[in-house]
Design an enzyme around this catalytic site. Structure first.
Site, mmCIF file in Angstrom:
data_model
loop_
_atom_site.group_PDB
_atom_site.id
_atom_site.type_symbol
_atom_site.label_atom_id
_atom_site.label_comp_id
_atom_site.label_asym_id
_atom_site.label_seq_id
_atom_site.Cartn_x
_atom_site.Cartn_y
_atom_site.Cartn_z
ATOM 1 N N HIS A 65 0.836 -1.221 0.000
ATOM 2 C CA HIS A 65 0.000 0.000 0.000
ATOM 3 C C HIS A 65 0.864 1.262 0.000
ATOM 4 O O HIS A 65 0.444 2.293 0.515
ATOM 5 C CB HIS A 65 -0.932 0.049 1.218
ATOM 6 C CG HIS A 65 -1.713 -1.218 1.440
ATOM 7 N ND1 HIS A 65 -2.965 -1.424 0.897
ATOM 8 C CD2 HIS A 65 -1.409 -2.346 2.137
ATOM 9 C CE1 HIS A 65 -3.400 -2.622 1.255
ATOM 10 N NE2 HIS A 65 -2.476 -3.210 2.002
ATOM 11 N N SER A 101 14.430 20.234 -18.096
ATOM 12 C CA SER A 101 13.283 21.051 -18.492
ATOM 13 C C SER A 101 13.756 22.238 -19.316
ATOM 14 O O SER A 101 14.870 22.725 -19.134
ATOM 15 C CB SER A 101 12.582 21.545 -17.220
ATOM 16 O OG SER A 101 11.881 22.730 -17.457
ATOM 17 N N LYS A 157 15.818 20.781 -13.071
ATOM 18 C CA LYS A 157 15.142 19.492 -13.253
ATOM 19 C C LYS A 157 16.021 18.360 -13.757
ATOM 20 O O LYS A 157 16.877 18.547 -14.619
ATOM 21 C CB LYS A 157 13.970 19.664 -14.228
ATOM 22 C CG LYS A 157 12.869 20.516 -13.684
ATOM 23 C CD LYS A 157 12.030 19.788 -12.660
ATOM 24 C CE LYS A 157 10.835 19.186 -13.340
ATOM 25 N NZ LYS A 157 10.121 18.294 -12.447
ATOM 26 N N GLU A 203 9.395 7.065 -17.783
ATOM 27 C CA GLU A 203 8.012 7.450 -18.093
ATOM 28 C C GLU A 203 7.606 6.924 -19.468
ATOM 29 O O GLU A 203 6.469 6.515 -19.686
ATOM 30 C CB GLU A 203 7.864 8.974 -18.027
ATOM 31 C CG GLU A 203 7.942 9.493 -16.593
ATOM 32 C CD GLU A 203 8.208 10.992 -16.497
ATOM 33 O OE1 GLU A 203 7.971 11.554 -15.432
ATOM 34 O OE2 GLU A 203 8.659 11.600 -17.489
#
Ligand code: ARG
Length: 487
Positions: free
Chosen positions: A150, A271, A277, A284
């Site tokens: 969880h 970025s 970043k 992804e």
């Protein structure tokens, strides 16, 4: 080339709609090999003469070497290659190449040859990724980390255990591809359009020349069925879901909040506007590309679920899913493998996470069980302890013997003994004493690593053998073609 029964040509828009030529490019070399084997078999069985065979084979040799860029009215690669052969070899010889064959068995053949090669490549790439996971596990078999359920800290574990879990999932993926190979490696050639042929062909001979282990015997099945494509793309979709879950774990762990791992700069992006970043774009994209492969599987299954038996043109769209699926899974495996090899594991941060949480709780409860206390009561005692520690923002080891008193509701253990047990149940001690098979126990890591290393070897050898069998049959075919041409 085939339209004598019909009036007029297809207009450009219709031809473009109907044609599969742009999707067929990746199959062109296989189509030529299939035609070479078919031509040799026609000669072996005296269906064509040596002179005719030579003319056809020499035309095919030329096509092999030049890019097939001819503008034509052909609807697919099979028609295009045949039309070039007819042009180069003349109608008298070239016109005989398609004897006792159909585009229906040809397209099934090309797809099987392509998937066969792709399976070997995929097996090789999965094997390499597993090897990297095992090497990393070996290096990190003492790195303690919290395991989660969880997304909450659950138990004290080892980083190697986590890596080995992915190795085992990938072993199942590997095995799915590996076993499906046998079902793909059967030749449909010679099935004809659907019901076979009266010309005395020898299907076993072409199968052997093309390196197949046997035949898709029933000619209706051979030309109709695409379950081997569904299986391949399905296996790919399952593989991608495993890689995608791994990507998700690593994305979370590379956040500054977790900082369990750090990805190498060359596997991250930045970025255009926020200079600080360091984004896990590659991971992804593994997640994103997984969605696409699942889509390819849906496309294949939906295409074939309600088609009547025998070839239907809908089937042309099935092959469109094969190449992008292969490309996605192979490139995903390659980048995941390199990313694993270069990522840093932040041992201190993992340890801090353990020390700042209560994932040792079950080990303490089990220590009480070893003292004869029923598990349900041990669970209650440790639950009370965690509540007390958490309310006072302390770790379990910071609680005093005094704190133990009111948590032992039924007087099952002396508070001083409980305090001693808490102090001695360190994460290291727990992982030394955890013995159940497949657990995070230190001994189990060592055993599983050795066992998995042997398993990789078996798959590597098998894949290598299959790859050489295919290569050797193509070499023999090439030799047979060249010796006929040079006679
Ligand atoms: N271009 C077709 C395909 O890719 C080849 C088979 C065509 N057969 C036919 N009977 N129209 O599936």
């Amino acid at each position: 080339m085939y339209r004598s029964r019909l009036d007029g040509k297809l207009d450009d828009v219709t031809l473009e709609f109907l044609s599969s030529i742009s999707d067929d490019e990746v199959f062109a070399q296989y189509d030529i090999l299939g035609s070479q084997a078919h031509t040799l078999m026609l000669l072996e069985n005296k269906i064509i003469t040596k002179q005719e065979a030579s003319k056809i084979l020499s035309a095919l040799e030329k096509i092999k070497k030049e890019p097939i860029s001819e503008k034509s009215e052909a609807e697919d690669i099979h028609e295009l290659i045949e039309s070039i052969v007819v042009k180069k070899a003349g109608m008298d010889a070239g016109g005989k190449m398609h004897t006792a064959r159909s585009r229906n068995d040809q397209v099934a053949l090309d797809m099987r040859m392509k998937i066969r090669d792709d399976i070997n490549m995929v097996c090789f790439c999965i094997n390499q990724t597993i090897e990297t996971l095992i090497t990393l596990a070996e290096k990190n078999s003492n790195v303690i980390m919290p395991l989660y359920t969880h997304m909450q800290q659950a138990q004290v574990g080892l980083f190697s255990h986590f890596l080995l879990a992915y190795a085992d999932a990938l072993f199942r993926d590997l095995d799915r591809f590996y076993v499906s190979y046998g079902r793909v490696n059967e030749s449909p050639l010679g099935a004809g359009p659907v019901g076979g042929t009266s010309i005395p062909i020898d299907r076993q001979s072409t199968a052997k020349m093309l390196g197949f282990k046997g035949l898709v015997e029933n000619s209706i099945d051979a030309t109709t069925s695409r379950d081997f494509v569904a299986e391949y793309v399905g296996n790919a979709a399952i593989l991608m879901t495993n890689l995608s879950r791994m990507a998700e774990d690593f994305i979370i762990w590379s956040t500054s909040e977790f900082s369990f791992i750090e990805l190498a700069d060359k596997f991250t992006s930045t970025s255009s506007v926020m200079p600080q970043k360091k984004n896990p774009d590659i991971l992804e994209l593994i997640r994103g590309k997984t969605a696409q492969v699942i889509g390819y599987q849906m496309a294949v299954l939906s295409n074939i679920k309600g088609l009547p038996s025998g070839y239907n043109r809908d089937l042309q769209q099935v092959k469109v899913s094969i190449w992008p699926t292969s490309k996605t899974i192979i490139s995903s495996l390659l980048v995941v493998n390199s990313l694993l090899k270069t990522m840093k594991i932040n041992e201190n941060r993992l340890r801090q996470a353990i020390d700042g949480g209560y994932s040792i709780s079950l080990d303490i409860a089990e220590a009480l069980v070893r003292k004869g206390i029923p598990f349900r009561n041990s669970h209650k005692i440790v639950g009370n302890l965690v509540q007390k520690a958490s309310n006072s923002k302390k770790s379990l080891t910071e609680l005093s013997p005094e704190d133990m008193k009111d948590v032992i509701v039924g007087g099952e253990i002396d508070p001083k003994d409980l305090h001693r047990i808490i102090q001695s149940t360190t994460p290291e001690y727990s992982l030394d004493t955890r013995k159940s098979q497949g657990s995070s126990g230190k001994h189990e890591q060592h055993r599983m690593i050795e066992n998995r290393k042997r398993k990789i070897q078996a798959y590597m050898t098998g894949t290598g053998k299959r790859t050489s069998e295919v290569r050797e049959s193509f070499e023999a075919l090439n030799k047979a073609v060249l010796s006929l041409l040079h006679e």
